[in-house]
Motif scaffolding. Structure first.
Motif, PDB file in Angstrom:
ATOM      1  N   GLY A  56      44.714  46.810  46.697  1.00 38.84           N
ATOM      2  CA  GLY A  56      44.707  47.692  45.539  1.00 38.84           C
ATOM      3  C   GLY A  56      45.022  46.944  44.259  1.00 38.84           C
ATOM      4  O   GLY A  56      44.373  47.140  43.226  1.00 38.84           O
ATOM      5  N   ALA A  57      46.029  46.066  44.317  1.00 36.89           N
ATOM      6  CA  ALA A  57      46.399  45.265  43.152  1.00 36.89           C
ATOM      7  C   ALA A  57      45.277  44.297  42.796  1.00 36.89           C
ATOM      8  O   ALA A  57      44.950  44.104  41.622  1.00 36.89           O
ATOM      9  CB  ALA A  57      47.686  44.493  43.435  1.00 36.89           C
ATOM     10  N   ARG A  58      44.683  43.697  43.814  1.00 37.74           N
ATOM     11  CA  ARG A  58      43.588  42.759  43.576  1.00 37.74           C
ATOM     12  C   ARG A  58      42.399  43.468  42.941  1.00 37.74           C
ATOM     13  O   ARG A  58      41.743  42.945  42.046  1.00 37.74           O
ATOM     14  CB  ARG A  58      43.173  42.118  44.900  1.00 37.74           C
ATOM     15  N   ASP A  59      42.117  44.689  43.385  1.00 39.01           N
ATOM     16  CA  ASP A  59      40.974  45.420  42.859  1.00 39.01           C
ATOM     17  C   ASP A  59      41.205  45.820  41.409  1.00 39.01           C
ATOM     18  O   ASP A  59      40.289  45.770  40.586  1.00 39.01           O
ATOM     19  CB  ASP A  59      40.698  46.661  43.709  1.00 39.01           C
ATOM     20  N   SER A  60      42.428  46.218  41.063  1.00 40.74           N
ATOM     21  CA  SER A  60      42.696  46.591  39.676  1.00 40.74           C
ATOM     22  C   SER A  60      42.594  45.376  38.760  1.00 40.74           C
ATOM     23  O   SER A  60      42.113  45.478  37.632  1.00 40.74           O
ATOM     24  CB  SER A  60      44.084  47.241  39.544  1.00 40.74           C
ATOM     25  N   LEU A  61      43.010  44.207  39.247  1.00 42.16           N
ATOM     26  CA  LEU A  61      42.913  42.978  38.457  1.00 42.16           C
ATOM     27  C   LEU A  61      41.459  42.611  38.175  1.00 42.16           C
ATOM     28  O   LEU A  61      41.087  42.296  37.044  1.00 42.16           O
ATOM     29  CB  LEU A  61      43.602  41.815  39.181  1.00 42.16           C
ATOM     30  N   ARG A  62      40.613  42.665  39.200  1.00 45.27           N
ATOM     31  CA  ARG A  62      39.217  42.268  38.982  1.00 45.27           C
ATOM     32  C   ARG A  62      38.497  43.284  38.102  1.00 45.27           C
ATOM     33  O   ARG A  62      37.606  42.922  37.325  1.00 45.27           O
ATOM     34  CB  ARG A  62      38.493  42.041  40.318  1.00 45.27           C
ATOM     35  N   LEU A  67      34.918  42.366  36.405  1.00 48.28           N
ATOM     36  CA  LEU A  67      34.177  41.651  37.434  1.00 48.28           C
ATOM     37  C   LEU A  67      33.610  42.608  38.470  1.00 48.28           C
ATOM     38  O   LEU A  67      34.255  43.579  38.856  1.00 48.28           O
ATOM     39  CB  LEU A  67      35.088  40.628  38.121  1.00 48.28           C
ATOM     40  N   CYS A  68      32.397  42.307  38.925  1.00 49.00           N
ATOM     41  CA  CYS A  68      31.697  43.170  39.880  1.00 49.00           C
ATOM     42  C   CYS A  68      32.214  42.979  41.303  1.00 49.00           C
ATOM     43  O   CYS A  68      32.621  41.883  41.683  1.00 49.00           O
ATOM     44  CB  CYS A  68      30.199  42.864  39.877  1.00 49.00           C
ATOM     45  N   LEU A  69      32.150  44.045  42.082  1.00 49.76           N
ATOM     46  CA  LEU A  69      32.455  43.984  43.510  1.00 49.76           C
ATOM     47  C   LEU A  69      31.186  44.332  44.270  1.00 49.76           C
ATOM     48  O   LEU A  69      30.618  45.419  44.080  1.00 49.76           O
ATOM     49  CB  LEU A  69      33.573  44.971  43.859  1.00 49.76           C
ATOM     50  N   TYR A  70      30.734  43.411  45.121  1.00 44.97           N
ATOM     51  CA  TYR A  70      29.480  43.651  45.848  1.00 44.97           C
ATOM     52  C   TYR A  70      29.626  44.852  46.781  1.00 44.97           C
ATOM     53  O   TYR A  70      30.647  45.038  47.430  1.00 44.97           O
ATOM     54  CB  TYR A  70      29.062  42.422  46.664  1.00 44.97           C
TER      55      TYR A  70
END
Length: 207
Positions: A56-62, A67-70
């Motif tokens: 969750g923390a990593r996703d909020s940072l990106r 930055l896109c998430l495939y």
């Protein structure tokens, strides 16, 4: 450089560490044999300055870094021009753009290396009162015509406000364009915003 790699031998096995900012922060990713993962993670966490964190923390940072998430912001139906990732191919006069020759070039480049027009573009979105999650519908300012969909959304800990990314019709993709989001069945006002939402400070290899 955005992406720097190295290899080392440690405790009799090979591991690769990558200085990669894809989480939105300057940091490292480590690749190693699966059987050594627990021992290395334990060694890192034994340092009092190291704390574990979750996806969750990593996703909020990106997302704060734009930055896109495939599988969400990118998939096999979205091309680099729609995703505003044409910069990865260089400028209009670069060899890659002029020569093409790579898989799919004919679908995104004109013969002179310029980009073909696209019907939709990836944009940043802010201004809504509640987080807009993936799949939320995007409408024009009047809330009458659907113009796209949200592909990623969360609450930004750094900005203390909801942020989102999505795809909208190209004529409405300009920064500052007012839009509406359908969140939990209710319309909320929002605005197209430039990305990254939060400025990144990636390490650059000295030239």
């Amino acid at each position: 450089n955005y992406w720097t790699t190295n290899e080392n031998i440690h405790l009799y096995f090979l591991f690769v560490y990558i200085r990669c900012g894809y989480t939105g922060e300057d940091g490292f990713e480590i690749a190693m044999p699966a059987e050594n993962a627990v021992s290395i993670a334990s060694k890192l966490l034994s340092d009092p300055s190291v704390n574990a964190t979750g996806l969750g923390a990593r996703d909020s940072l990106r997302l704060e870094a734009g930055l896109c998430l495939y599988g969400h912001d990118l998939n096999e139906t979205i091309n680099p021009v729609e995703a505003t990732l044409a910069w990865t191919m260089g400028g209009p006069k670069s060899r890659r753009r002029k020569e093409g020759g790579f898989l799919g070039a004919e679908h995104i480049l004109k013969p002179d290396g310029k980009l073909q027009k696209v019907a939709k573009k990836r944009v940043g979105i802010m201004g809504m009162k509640a987080p807009a999650r993936e799949g939320a519908e995007i409408y024009d300012a009047a809330g009458e015509n659907k113009i796209g969909d949200v592909t990623s959304g969360t609450y930004s800990p750094c900005l203390k406000a909801p942020i989102a990314m999505g795809y909208v019709e190209t004529p409405l993709a300009k920064v500052g364009t007012e839009i509406s989001l359908k969140i939990r069945g209710k319309m909320q006002k929002a605005v197209i915003t430039k990305m990254p939402f939060v400025e990144s400070h990636y390490y650059r290899v000295p030239e």
